[in-house]
Design a protein around this motif. Structure first.
Motif, mmCIF file in Angstrom:
data_model
loop_
_atom_site.group_PDB
_atom_site.id
_atom_site.type_symbol
_atom_site.label_atom_id
_atom_site.label_comp_id
_atom_site.label_asym_id
_atom_site.label_seq_id
_atom_site.Cartn_x
_atom_site.Cartn_y
_atom_site.Cartn_z
ATOM 1 N N ARG A 98 41.037 51.955 45.044
ATOM 2 C CA ARG A 98 42.119 51.160 44.467
ATOM 3 C C ARG A 98 41.766 50.759 43.040
ATOM 4 N N ILE A 99 42.723 50.183 42.363
ATOM 5 C CA ILE A 99 42.510 49.621 41.029
ATOM 6 C C ILE A 99 42.440 48.105 41.158
ATOM 7 N N ILE A 100 41.430 47.498 40.565
ATOM 8 C CA ILE A 100 41.294 46.041 40.570
ATOM 9 C C ILE A 100 41.944 45.530 39.293
ATOM 10 N N ARG A 101 43.086 44.919 39.459
ATOM 11 C CA ARG A 101 43.868 44.489 38.298
ATOM 12 C C ARG A 101 43.492 43.065 37.876
ATOM 13 N N GLY B 290 27.348 44.173 51.323
ATOM 14 C CA GLY B 290 26.718 45.478 51.264
ATOM 15 C C GLY B 290 26.937 46.112 49.906
ATOM 16 N N ASP B 291 26.794 47.439 49.849
ATOM 17 C CA ASP B 291 27.032 48.170 48.602
ATOM 18 C C ASP B 291 28.519 48.482 48.465
ATOM 19 N N LEU B 292 29.018 48.431 47.231
ATOM 20 C CA LEU B 292 30.415 48.752 46.947
ATOM 21 C C LEU B 292 30.499 50.059 46.181
ATOM 22 N N LEU B 293 31.286 50.993 46.710
ATOM 23 C CA LEU B 293 31.638 52.205 45.983
ATOM 24 C C LEU B 293 33.139 52.137 45.721
ATOM 25 N N LEU B 294 33.484 51.795 44.493
ATOM 26 C CA LEU B 294 34.889 51.658 44.115
ATOM 27 C C LEU B 294 35.344 52.941 43.430
ATOM 28 N N ILE B 295 36.347 53.587 44.024
ATOM 29 C CA ILE B 295 36.958 54.766 43.413
ATOM 30 C C ILE B 295 38.221 54.279 42.720
ATOM 31 N N GLY B 296 38.079 53.960 41.465
ATOM 32 C CA GLY B 296 39.172 53.362 40.713
ATOM 33 C C GLY B 296 38.621 52.530 39.571
ATOM 34 N N ASP B 297 39.518 51.896 38.841
ATOM 35 C CA ASP B 297 39.132 51.114 37.664
ATOM 36 C C ASP B 297 39.041 49.628 37.992
ATOM 37 N N VAL B 298 38.276 48.924 37.179
ATOM 38 C CA VAL B 298 38.293 47.461 37.166
ATOM 39 C C VAL B 298 38.882 47.068 35.819
ATOM 40 N N ASN B 299 40.122 46.624 35.832
ATOM 41 C CA ASN B 299 40.819 46.292 34.593
ATOM 42 C C ASN B 299 40.308 44.982 33.996
ATOM 43 N N PRO B 300 40.550 44.739 32.711
ATOM 44 C CA PRO B 300 40.201 43.437 32.129
ATOM 45 C C PRO B 300 40.818 42.305 32.943
ATOM 46 N N GLY B 301 40.018 41.294 33.267
ATOM 47 C CA GLY B 301 40.495 40.186 34.096
ATOM 48 C C GLY B 301 40.278 40.418 35.572
ATOM 49 N N GLY B 302 39.917 41.646 35.963
ATOM 50 C CA GLY B 302 39.585 41.945 37.351
ATOM 51 C C GLY B 302 38.101 41.729 37.602
ATOM 52 N N LYS B 303 37.718 41.593 38.871
ATOM 53 C CA LYS B 303 36.330 41.289 39.202
ATOM 54 C C LYS B 303 35.950 41.939 40.522
ATOM 55 N N VAL B 304 34.766 42.558 40.550
ATOM 56 C CA VAL B 304 34.219 43.089 41.802
ATOM 57 C C VAL B 304 32.886 42.411 42.060
ATOM 58 N N VAL B 305 32.660 42.029 43.313
ATOM 59 C CA VAL B 305 31.474 41.281 43.707
ATOM 60 C C VAL B 305 30.900 41.932 44.961
ATOM 61 N N ALA B 306 29.576 42.116 45.000
ATOM 62 C CA ALA B 306 28.928 42.706 46.172
ATOM 63 C C ALA B 306 27.562 42.070 46.393
ATOM 64 N N THR B 307 27.151 41.972 47.665
ATOM 65 C CA THR B 307 25.796 41.498 47.956
ATOM 66 C C THR B 307 24.774 42.570 47.612
ATOM 67 N N VAL C 83 31.046 52.034 40.383
ATOM 68 C CA VAL C 83 32.445 52.140 39.980
ATOM 69 C C VAL C 83 32.686 53.568 39.505
ATOM 70 N N MET C 84 33.406 54.338 40.312
ATOM 71 C CA MET C 84 33.769 55.696 39.923
ATOM 72 C C MET C 84 35.087 55.626 39.150
ATOM 73 N N GLY C 85 35.000 55.036 37.976
ATOM 74 C CA GLY C 85 36.165 54.811 37.128
ATOM 75 C C GLY C 85 35.738 53.982 35.936
ATOM 76 N N ASN C 86 36.693 53.317 35.321
ATOM 77 C CA ASN C 86 36.436 52.507 34.128
ATOM 78 C C ASN C 86 36.134 51.066 34.520
ATOM 79 N N LEU C 87 35.033 50.545 34.039
ATOM 80 C CA LEU C 87 34.687 49.151 34.279
ATOM 81 C C LEU C 87 34.962 48.351 33.011
ATOM 82 N N TYR C 88 36.118 47.681 32.995
ATOM 83 C CA TYR C 88 36.504 46.842 31.860
ATOM 84 C C TYR C 88 36.355 45.350 32.186
ATOM 85 N N GLY C 89 36.425 45.000 33.461
ATOM 86 C CA GLY C 89 36.386 43.595 33.855
ATOM 87 C C GLY C 89 34.977 43.106 34.141
#
Length: 228
Positions: A108-111, A120-137, A142-148
């Protein structure tokens, strides 16, 4: 007449004693023998307290059993338990370990304004847009663009890392370390990773190749991906 089998075996080391408890006998029988051996080999009052490592093998101790064991191997007898080791893992502990070590795949895309929290571990297939956030233990891939914002090792694991196909984050966090976006305009970098450099005491962005040397668990991640 055959010699009676020893239920408790004691081995001396430079660090103290290693105590092996037979995993096939009853707990009460083992404790009776242990009590007799402790009393017969008790150090003198002026000698230092001896550290003891207890190895249980395929035996699990209930709370009251561990209390009895600690009562026998106690400072009043000039012994002190350093650690109790068992090859048995409780079901809930095994499930918790599986949850914490599992790779969660999210497509998915994190908007902006969205937060994705993963155990656990996160494998994100998608982008993290500005203002979006991904958190993992665990680690963040990130198999995409990490802007956030990306935060790995949220519970304090300094050995985690962050990988992105295109790295231009607003902020990177690993455990309690924070790396902010540069004040100048950055073009970003392709297929790079962020990790803590202990010598510099900060988060650095480096080539993926460094992970094979600095983070051996990446090989485990590769195996988990290949094995599904």
């Amino acid at each position: 007449m055959l010699d009676k089998k020893q239920l408790v075996t004691i081995k001396g080391t430079r660090e103290g004693l290693i105590l092996f408890i037979d995993e096939t006998c009853s707990f009460n029988e083992a404790m009776t023998e242990l009590h007799d051996k402790i009393n017969s080999s008790k150090p003198k009052p002026d000698e230092p307290i001896v550290s003891v490592t207890v190895k249980l093998g395929n035996r699990y101790l209930k709370t009251e059993q561990e209390e009895r064991l600690r009562e026998i191997i106690s400072t009043k007898n000039r012994f002190e338990i350093y650690t109790i080791e068992s090859d048995v893992v409780l079901k809930e502990d095994a499930l918790r370990w599986k949850e914490n070590s599992e790779v969660k795949i999210v497509n998915r895309i994190i908007r902006s304004g969205q937060v994705l929290n993963i155990t656990g571990d996160l494998l994100l297939i998608g982008d993290v847009n500005p203002g979006g956030k991904v958190v993992a233990t665990g680690n963040v891939y990130v198999m995409g663009n990490l802007y956030g914002i990306a935060h790995a090792g949220v519970n304090g694991d300094h050995n985690t890392f962050i990988i992105a196909s295109y790295m231009k984050p607003t902020q990177l966090r690993i455990a309690n370390y924070i790396s902010r976006a540069p004040d100048y305009e950055s073009e970003g970098v392709y297929m790079e990773c962020g990790l803590i450099d202990e010598e510099q005491d900060k988060i650095i962005i480096d080539r993926l190749q460094v992970l094979s040397r600095k983070r051996l668990e990446l090989n485990g991640f590769e195996r988990r991906i290949q094995n599904g």
